[in-house]
Design a protein around this motif. Sequence first.
Motif, short mmCIF file in Angstrom:
data_model
loop_
_atom_site.label_atom_id
_atom_site.label_comp_id
_atom_site.label_asym_id
_atom_site.label_seq_id
_atom_site.Cartn_x
_atom_site.Cartn_y
_atom_site.Cartn_z
N UNK A 66 0.79 -1.26 -0.20
CA UNK A 66 0.01 0.00 0.03
C UNK A 66 0.87 1.13 -0.14
N UNK A 67 1.81 1.34 0.82
CA UNK A 67 2.81 2.40 0.72
C UNK A 67 3.47 2.75 -0.34
N UNK A 68 3.94 1.60 -1.11
CA UNK A 68 4.70 1.76 -2.38
C UNK A 68 3.77 2.40 -3.47
N UNK A 69 2.44 1.88 -3.52
CA UNK A 69 1.40 2.32 -4.35
C UNK A 69 1.16 3.87 -3.90
N UNK A 70 1.01 4.09 -2.75
CA UNK A 70 0.70 5.80 -2.43
C UNK A 70 1.83 6.54 -2.85
N UNK A 71 3.25 6.07 -2.60
CA UNK A 71 4.27 6.97 -2.78
C UNK A 71 4.57 7.13 -4.45
N UNK A 72 3.98 5.94 -5.15
CA UNK A 72 4.16 6.14 -6.68
C UNK A 72 2.78 7.12 -7.15
N UNK A 73 2.08 6.85 -6.65
CA UNK A 73 0.57 7.70 -6.90
C UNK A 73 0.87 9.12 -6.85
N UNK A 74 1.42 9.49 -5.64
CA UNK A 74 1.75 10.90 -5.39
C UNK A 74 2.72 11.64 -6.09
N UNK A 75 3.80 10.64 -6.55
CA UNK A 75 4.75 11.13 -7.56
C UNK A 75 4.10 11.09 -9.03
N UNK A 76 3.13 10.22 -9.53
CA UNK A 76 2.75 10.52 -10.88
C UNK A 76 1.79 11.67 -10.92
N UNK A 77 1.02 11.79 -9.71
CA UNK A 77 -0.04 12.68 -9.74
C UNK A 77 0.57 14.24 -9.73
N UNK A 78 1.61 14.42 -9.12
CA UNK A 78 2.36 15.68 -9.05
C UNK A 78 3.05 15.95 -10.40
N UNK A 79 3.38 14.65 -11.15
CA UNK A 79 3.72 14.94 -12.62
C UNK A 79 2.71 15.43 -13.56
N UNK A 117 -8.87 18.57 -5.11
CA UNK A 117 -9.65 19.83 -5.33
C UNK A 117 -10.77 19.75 -6.09
N UNK A 118 -11.86 20.56 -6.12
CA UNK A 118 -12.88 20.76 -6.78
C UNK A 118 -12.31 20.87 -8.41
N UNK A 119 -12.85 20.18 -9.40
CA UNK A 119 -12.37 20.62 -10.51
C UNK A 119 -11.19 19.60 -11.17
N UNK A 120 -10.94 18.60 -10.21
CA UNK A 120 -9.98 17.57 -10.64
C UNK A 120 -10.46 16.74 -11.60
N UNK A 121 -9.72 16.33 -12.69
CA UNK A 121 -10.16 15.49 -13.63
C UNK A 121 -9.91 13.97 -12.95
N UNK A 122 -10.93 13.33 -12.58
CA UNK A 122 -10.92 12.09 -11.79
C UNK A 122 -10.52 11.02 -12.61
N UNK A 123 -11.04 10.81 -14.04
CA UNK A 123 -10.57 10.27 -14.82
C UNK A 123 -9.08 10.06 -15.02
N UNK A 124 -8.39 11.21 -15.13
CA UNK A 124 -6.90 11.23 -15.25
C UNK A 124 -6.21 10.70 -13.93
N UNK A 125 -6.91 10.99 -12.88
CA UNK A 125 -6.31 10.88 -11.49
C UNK A 125 -6.50 9.05 -11.40
N UNK A 126 -7.44 8.62 -11.69
CA UNK A 126 -7.83 7.12 -11.76
C UNK A 126 -6.86 6.30 -12.69
N UNK A 130 -3.31 2.65 -12.64
CA UNK A 130 -2.79 1.47 -13.70
C UNK A 130 -1.33 1.65 -14.08
N UNK A 131 -0.70 3.13 -14.15
CA UNK A 131 0.56 3.12 -14.41
C UNK A 131 1.79 2.52 -13.23
N UNK A 132 1.08 2.57 -11.93
CA UNK A 132 1.98 2.33 -10.82
C UNK A 132 2.55 1.16 -10.93
N UNK A 133 1.56 0.06 -11.26
CA UNK A 133 2.15 -1.38 -10.98
C UNK A 133 3.24 -1.69 -12.31
#
Length: 156
Positions: A66-79, A117-126, A130-133
Amino acid sequence: MAEHNYTARVVWTGNRGEGTKHYRGYDRTWNVATPGKPVIHCSNDPLLGGDPTLHNPEDMLIAALSACHMLWFLHLASDAGVIVHAYQDDPLALGETDATGASRFLRATLRPSISVPSGTDLKKANALHDEIHKTCFIARSVNFPVTFAARYRIKA
């Protein structure tokens, strides 16, 4: 390819005085006591008589995943320009034990709750999940399927 070393110190703390002379004469407890890091007190799975108030190897594996997934999600989200205000996961793993007592994980589902935040592209976030693995050290190392079921909370 670059190789990396990872270390830990695992110290058995369950000797009641006679070591392993009798199967029921010792505790299945230990500490993860890696120098320079806080000690983690551990026991085996409560299904096997372990202390339910202490972490067991199964807890630690699903937490690492879970932690590994979270850290990669935060990295990819920032990018990707996806702003994350909070992230909490309640992963669920399913294991089995066969007639011989051998156990294994069958699958795991990561279930993060992510504040954006409001206005976030949830499809993009979701789609980032898939990229994390493709990159997560732990997810690429386990031999059972890992899925995700993210929930998003919109922060005004």
